[in-house]
Design an enzyme around this catalytic site. Structure first.
Site, mmCIF file in Angstrom:
data_model
loop_
_atom_site.group_PDB
_atom_site.id
_atom_site.type_symbol
_atom_site.label_atom_id
_atom_site.label_comp_id
_atom_site.label_asym_id
_atom_site.label_seq_id
_atom_site.Cartn_x
_atom_site.Cartn_y
_atom_site.Cartn_z
ATOM 1 N N ARG A 195 93.602 9.992 4.574
ATOM 2 C CA ARG A 195 93.671 11.196 3.737
ATOM 3 C C ARG A 195 92.293 11.486 3.135
ATOM 4 O O ARG A 195 91.365 10.711 3.282
ATOM 5 C CB ARG A 195 94.729 11.037 2.644
ATOM 6 C CG ARG A 195 94.428 9.891 1.685
ATOM 7 C CD ARG A 195 95.494 9.759 0.605
ATOM 8 N NE ARG A 195 95.307 8.555 -0.170
ATOM 9 C CZ ARG A 195 96.106 8.130 -1.129
ATOM 10 N NH1 ARG A 195 97.180 8.827 -1.452
ATOM 11 N NH2 ARG A 195 95.859 7.027 -1.780
ATOM 12 N N CYS B 196 85.106 17.657 3.470
ATOM 13 C CA CYS B 196 83.870 17.781 2.703
ATOM 14 C C CYS B 196 84.056 18.957 1.734
ATOM 15 O O CYS B 196 84.466 20.044 2.147
ATOM 16 C CB CYS B 196 82.733 18.065 3.691
ATOM 17 S SG CYS B 196 81.197 18.530 2.903
ATOM 18 N N GLU C 250 93.820 13.474 -6.839
ATOM 19 C CA GLU C 250 92.787 12.463 -7.042
ATOM 20 C C GLU C 250 91.462 12.792 -6.362
ATOM 21 O O GLU C 250 91.004 12.051 -5.471
ATOM 22 C CB GLU C 250 93.260 11.092 -6.543
ATOM 23 C CG GLU C 250 94.297 10.455 -7.415
ATOM 24 C CD GLU C 250 94.640 9.042 -6.961
ATOM 25 O OE1 GLU C 250 94.346 8.679 -5.825
ATOM 26 O OE2 GLU C 250 95.201 8.307 -7.769
ATOM 27 N N GLU D 123 101.115 8.848 -12.253
ATOM 28 C CA GLU D 123 101.544 7.707 -11.445
ATOM 29 C C GLU D 123 101.379 6.442 -12.281
ATOM 30 O O GLU D 123 100.252 6.046 -12.586
ATOM 31 C CB GLU D 123 100.704 7.604 -10.175
ATOM 32 C CG GLU D 123 100.804 8.832 -9.292
ATOM 33 C CD GLU D 123 99.955 8.740 -8.027
ATOM 34 O OE1 GLU D 123 99.536 7.631 -7.669
ATOM 35 O OE2 GLU D 123 99.709 9.790 -7.419
ATOM 36 N N TRP E 263 96.793 -2.199 -2.716
ATOM 37 C CA TRP E 263 95.390 -1.886 -2.391
ATOM 38 C C TRP E 263 94.349 -2.750 -3.077
ATOM 39 O O TRP E 263 93.161 -2.602 -2.813
ATOM 40 C CB TRP E 263 95.105 -0.408 -2.669
ATOM 41 C CG TRP E 263 95.634 0.138 -3.952
ATOM 42 C CD1 TRP E 263 96.806 0.832 -4.108
ATOM 43 C CD2 TRP E 263 95.056 0.058 -5.272
ATOM 44 N NE1 TRP E 263 96.992 1.191 -5.431
ATOM 45 C CE2 TRP E 263 95.936 0.731 -6.170
ATOM 46 C CE3 TRP E 263 93.895 -0.503 -5.783
ATOM 47 C CZ2 TRP E 263 95.673 0.848 -7.538
ATOM 48 C CZ3 TRP E 263 93.637 -0.387 -7.147
ATOM 49 C CH2 TRP E 263 94.519 0.281 -7.995
ATOM 50 N N GLU F 23 101.483 2.487 2.842
ATOM 51 C CA GLU F 23 101.935 1.961 1.543
ATOM 52 C C GLU F 23 103.280 1.244 1.613
ATOM 53 O O GLU F 23 103.998 1.144 0.620
ATOM 54 C CB GLU F 23 101.920 3.084 0.512
ATOM 55 C CG GLU F 23 100.483 3.492 0.236
ATOM 56 C CD GLU F 23 100.298 4.615 -0.773
ATOM 57 O OE1 GLU F 23 101.299 5.219 -1.199
ATOM 58 O OE2 GLU F 23 99.133 4.884 -1.109
ATOM 59 N N MET G 10 103.782 -1.839 1.644
ATOM 60 C CA MET G 10 103.784 -3.026 0.779
ATOM 61 C C MET G 10 103.616 -2.664 -0.704
ATOM 62 O O MET G 10 103.423 -3.534 -1.539
ATOM 63 C CB MET G 10 102.662 -3.987 1.210
ATOM 64 C CG MET G 10 102.833 -4.564 2.597
ATOM 65 S SD MET G 10 104.361 -5.496 2.755
ATOM 66 C CE MET G 10 103.975 -6.934 1.773
ATOM 67 N N HIS G 11 103.646 -1.388 -1.011
ATOM 68 C CA HIS G 11 103.497 -0.905 -2.395
ATOM 69 C C HIS G 11 104.892 -0.735 -2.973
ATOM 70 O O HIS G 11 105.682 0.052 -2.471
ATOM 71 C CB HIS G 11 102.761 0.429 -2.352
ATOM 72 C CG HIS G 11 102.320 0.954 -3.673
ATOM 73 N ND1 HIS G 11 103.181 1.248 -4.711
ATOM 74 C CD2 HIS G 11 101.085 1.267 -4.125
ATOM 75 C CE1 HIS G 11 102.491 1.713 -5.731
ATOM 76 N NE2 HIS G 11 101.219 1.732 -5.405
HETATM 77 C C1 GAL Z 1 97.206 6.714 -5.927
HETATM 78 C C2 GAL Z 1 97.584 7.907 -5.070
HETATM 79 C C3 GAL Z 1 98.979 7.780 -4.491
HETATM 80 C C4 GAL Z 1 99.193 6.403 -3.942
HETATM 81 C C5 GAL Z 1 98.929 5.398 -5.017
HETATM 82 C C6 GAL Z 1 99.181 3.973 -4.599
HETATM 83 O O1 GAL Z 1 95.827 6.558 -6.007
HETATM 84 O O2 GAL Z 1 97.531 9.089 -5.824
HETATM 85 O O3 GAL Z 1 99.155 8.733 -3.482
HETATM 86 O O4 GAL Z 1 98.356 6.197 -2.840
HETATM 87 O O5 GAL Z 1 97.594 5.490 -5.425
HETATM 88 O O6 GAL Z 1 98.940 3.082 -5.646
#
Ligand code: GAL
Length: 618
Positions: A109, A113, A148, A318, A326, A366, A368-369
Site C-alpha cells: 500500500r 508519489c 496515515e 486505531e 509489525w 495482517e 498475525m495482527h
Molecule cells: C496502522 C494502519 C492499519 C493497520 C495497522 C496495523 O498503521 O493504519 O491499516 O495496518 O496499522 O497495526
C-alpha cells in the site's frame, strides 16, 4: 469553556473482507459491546471500482445501511492509500522513488508519489464521487482522507515529478532572491545559473548542501498538504460534514499542524506495544520492563500533539487491542492495559477511541495482527475490558484538559537536526520528548503547541528546546507573556535559510551572549555541572557573566536566566533535567505512587503503568 461531547468507543471494520451474511450480526454485536462508531472504506478501492469507470458502490450502500440501522455511526475513508493495479497501469510513473533512485512497487500500500499531479487529481475525483453519493447519508458522521500519510516512509520521493514540482516550488519561494546566496552555493562551486538546473538532493557523492535538503524537506511536506487539500476540496463540493485525517506515531516528515489547518478533526493510531519495540529510544531494560504496558509517556505525547493538530477535536482511530504483527517483538498487553489506554486517551480529551480491528483476517499481511475477534469469530478476552469501559463511560463527565505547562513542537526543527545533527545522538523528537517525560514525571499536565501559537498567559511554564530558528514574533510573545520560558540547547542557532546565526541566543534575551563553541558528546562522555548535575549528548560553551544561573564544574555557564527567560547550554541528563525544571516551576506534584497524572477541568486521572497494584489515597 464549551461542553465536551461524551466520548464514544468504536472499531475499524472491513465489510469487503467478510461475507455479506455476517454484517448484520457483526453490527449487532458491536452495539451490544457498547461501540458507537465504525470506520470503513479506506482501503476498498479495488472493490469499489474493479476496472476504470466500473463503479460498484452498491455493496458499500448496503454495508453503511446495515451498520447504521444497527445504531452505529460511520466514518468513511477515501481509498487513495491503496490504488488498485489498474490505476498503476494507467499511471505507470506514479510510484514514489527512493533515495537510490529505485521506484517502489505494487503489492502492498501507499505506493504513490505525492507529486504525481494526475494521480492526485484522480484520487481526489474518487473522493468527490464518494462524497457525492454519501453526502446526505444519515449514518455518516465524518470523513477520513486517505490513511496515515507518511507511514512506511512515503513522504519523500525522488521522482521526476517531484523534481519538476520542486523547481516550481523553489521559483515561488525565491522569486528574485538569489538561491546561490541563500544556500551558500559558492561553497564547493555549487552555484546554479538558474533554478531549472537544481536537481533533487539524493545520490550526491557526499552530503548535499543542508539548505538544499531543508528546502526539499519543506517542499515534500507541502506536497502532502497540497495532496490532502485536493481531496478536501473534492469532498467539500458535495458535503459539509467534518473531514479528518488519520495520523501515526512518530511520523515527522510532514508538518501535521499545516495539514491540520484545513481539517476539522485529527485522529491517530495508538499502538503502545508496537511503538515501544519499533520506534522508541528507550533502553533495553526499559523495554523489558514495559513490554506489556507500553511506554508511559509515548501515547500521552501523541494525544497532546494531536489535540493541538485537531485544534481540540481529536480521537484515536486505531487502538491496539492485542499483539500486532509489525514490531520486532509482538507481545500481548497485560490484562487491563486496553482499558487503561482507552481511559488515558479520554483523559487527554479524545472524543472517541476506536479499536483496530473488529475481526482478525485469516489472510494476507495482517493475519498475525489480533483484533477484537479471532478469525473463527470467537471474541478475544479484551472484549470484556472494552465493554467495561463502555459501561464506565455512561457516567463519565467529560471536560477539557487543564494543562499546567506547554511545549512548543516544530516539525521544521526535526528536519533541520536530521539534515545536520552534528552528532549521532542528537535528535529533535528525542530532545522534546526528554523534556516532556521529565515534566510528566513531575506530575505536570502538558499542552503541545505549534510554533505559530501566540498566547502563553495561561501556562506556568513554556518549554522551547531545539527550535532551529524562532521568529521575532514568537520571541516577542514569549518575552511579553511573563510566563517562565526554557530555551535550549540549539534554540535559534540557525537562520531561516539554514545558515549559522551567531547571535541567536543573544536575540532571545536582548543581551550580549557569545557562543564560543558547540560539541556533540560520545555516549559515556559527560560534562559535569557545579551542583553535581550532568550534560550529555550536546554541550555549548557560552561566554556571558551577568546572566549565569547555573554553572558547569569549570565555572562557565550551564544556564542563563533573565527575568522569566532561561537558556540551557546543553542537553541535560534525565535527572538533571528534572531537577532544573523543578527549580523553575512554581509547583510540582510528585505523588510517587502512580506513574502519571493527567488533569481535566473536572477530574484527575492517575495512570498506573506499573506491574503492581497501587492504592491512591485522597
Ligand atoms: C496502522 C494502519 C492499519 C493497520 C495497522 C496495523 O498503521 O493504519 O491499516 O495496518 O496499522 O497495526
Amino acid at each position: 469553556m464549551t461542553a465536551n461531547p461524551r466520548p464514544q468507543l468504536g472499531v475499524c471494520y472491513y465489510p469487503e473482507h467478510w461475507p455479506e451474511a455476517m454484517w448484520a450480526e457483526d453490527a449487532r454485536e458491536m452495539v451490544e459491546m457498547g461501540l458507537q462508531l465504525v470506520r470503513i472504506g479506506e482501503f476498498a478501492w479495488s472493490r469499489l471500482e474493479p476496472r476504470e469507470g466500473q463503479f460498484e458502490f452498491e455493496w458499500l450502500d448496503r454495508a453503511i445501511k446495515t451498520l447504521g440501522s444497527a445504531g452505529l455511526k460511520v466514518v468513511l475513508g477515501t481509498p487513495s492509500a491503496t490504488p488498485p493495479k489498474w490505476v498503476l497501469d494507467k499511471f505507470p510513473d506514479m510510484l514514489a522513488v527512493d533515495a537510490h533512485g529505485r521506484p517502489r512497487k505494487f503489492g502492498s500500500r501507499r505506493h504513490y508519489c505525492f507529486s504525481h499531479a494526475e494521480y492526485r487529481d484522480f484520487a481526489a475525483q474518487m473522493a468527490g464521487r464518494l462524497a457525492e453519493r454519501y453526502a446526505d447519508n444519515p449514518h455518516i458522521v465524518f470523513w477520513q482522507t486517505d490513511n496515515e500519510y507518511g507511514c512506511h516512509d512515503t513522504v519523500i520521493s525522488y521522482s521526476d515529478h517531484a523534481r519538476a514540482e520542486f523547481r516550481t516550488w523553489l521559483k515561488e519561494k525565491y522569486g528574485n532572491r538569489s538561491i546561490n546566496e541563500a544556500w551558500g552555493n559558492v561553497f564547493w562551486s555549487m552555484d546554479y545559473t538558474e533554478i531549472d538546473d537544481v536537481d533533487l538532493p539524493n545520490m550526491t557523492v557526499t552530503e548535499p548542501n543542508p539548505a538544499h535538503v531543508m528546502d526539499f524537506r519543506q517542499f515534500s511536506s507541502d506536497q502532502v498538504a497540497r495532496w490532502d487539500l485536493a481531496q478536501i476540496r473534492a469532498i467539500r463540493e458535495h458535503c459539509s460534514k467534518p473531514i479528518s485525517h488519520n495520523y501515526m506515531g512518530r511520523v515527522l516528515e510532514f508538518d501535521h499542524f499545516k495539514l491540520g489547518e484545513n481539517l476539522e478533526i485529527a485522529t491517530w493510531d495508538s499502538y503502545p506495544l508496537g511503538f515501544l519495540e519499533d520506534r522508541s529510544d528507550r533502553s533495553e531494560a526499559f523495554k523489558a520492563q514495559y513490554c506489556r504496558m507500553g511506554d508511559p509517556d509515548f501515547q500521552a505525547f501523541h494525544h497532546d500533539l494531536y489535540r493541538a493538530v485537531g485544534r481540540g477535536r481529536w480521537g484515536v482511530m486505531e487502538q491496539q487491542p492485542g499483539p500486532v504483527n509489525w514490531a520486532p517483538y509482538n507481545p500481548a498487553p497485560k490484562p487491563g492495559m486496553v482499558r487503561l489506554w482507552t481511559w488515558e486517551a479520554i483523559a487527554h480529551g479524545a472524543e472517541f477511541v476506536c479499536y483496530f480491528r473488529w475481526r482478525q483476517p485469516p489472510f494476507a499481511q495482517e493475519q498475525m495482527h489480533t483484533a477484537l475477534k479471532r478469525p473463527d469469530n470467537t471474541p478475544y478476552p479484551v472484549c470484556g475490558e472494552i465493554q467495561r469501559v463502555a459501561d464506565e463511560l455512561k457516567t463519565y463527565e467529560p471536560a477539557a484538559v487543564k494543562a499546567d505547562i506547554a511545549i512548543i513542537f516544530d516539525y521544521k526543527s526535526q528536519w533541520a537536526w536530521e539534515v545536520q545533527p552534528q552528532g549521532a545522538d542528537f535528535d529533535y523528537f528525542k530532545l522534546v520528548y526528554a523534556y516532556y517525560c521529565a515534566a510528566r514525571e513531575l506530575g505536570q499536565t502538558i499542552d503541545i503547541l505549534s510554533p505559530e501559537h501566540s498566547d502563553f498567559r495561561e501556562y506556568d511554564l513554556i518549554l522551547a528546546p531545539g527550535l532551529f530558528n524562532i521568529s521575532k514574533k514568537l520571541i516577542t510573545s514569549l518575552q511579553e507573556s511573563n510566563t517562565p520560558v526554557i530555551y535550549g540547547p540549539r534554540t535559534n542557532s540557525k537562520t531561516k535559510d539554514f545558515q549559522i546565526q551567531q547571535d541567536g541566543i543573544a536575540r532571545l534575551f536582548n543581551e550580549k551572549v557569545n557562543l564560543n563553541l558547540v560539541e556533540s558528546l560520545r555516549p559515556a562522555e559527560l560534562v559535569d555541572l557545579e551542583d553535581g548535575g550532568k550534560i550529555h549528548i550536546w554541550n555549548e560553551c557560552l561566554d556571558q557573566s551577568s546572566l549565569v544561573s547555573l554553572k558547569k564544574a569549570d565555572g562557565t555557564p550551564a544556564m542563563l536566566s533573565k527575568d522569566n527567560l532561561h537558556y540551557i547550554a546543553g542537553w541535560l541528563d534525565p535527572e538533571t533535567m528534572k531537577s532544573t525544571l523543578r527549580d523553575i516551576m512554581t509547583s510540582t506534584d510528585e505523588h510517587g505512587e502512580c506513574d502519571r497524572v493527567i488533569r481535566t477541568h473536572k477530574s484527575v486521572f492517575n495512570l498506573n503503568y506499573k506491574t503492581q497494584t497501587v492504592e491512591i489515597i485522597g
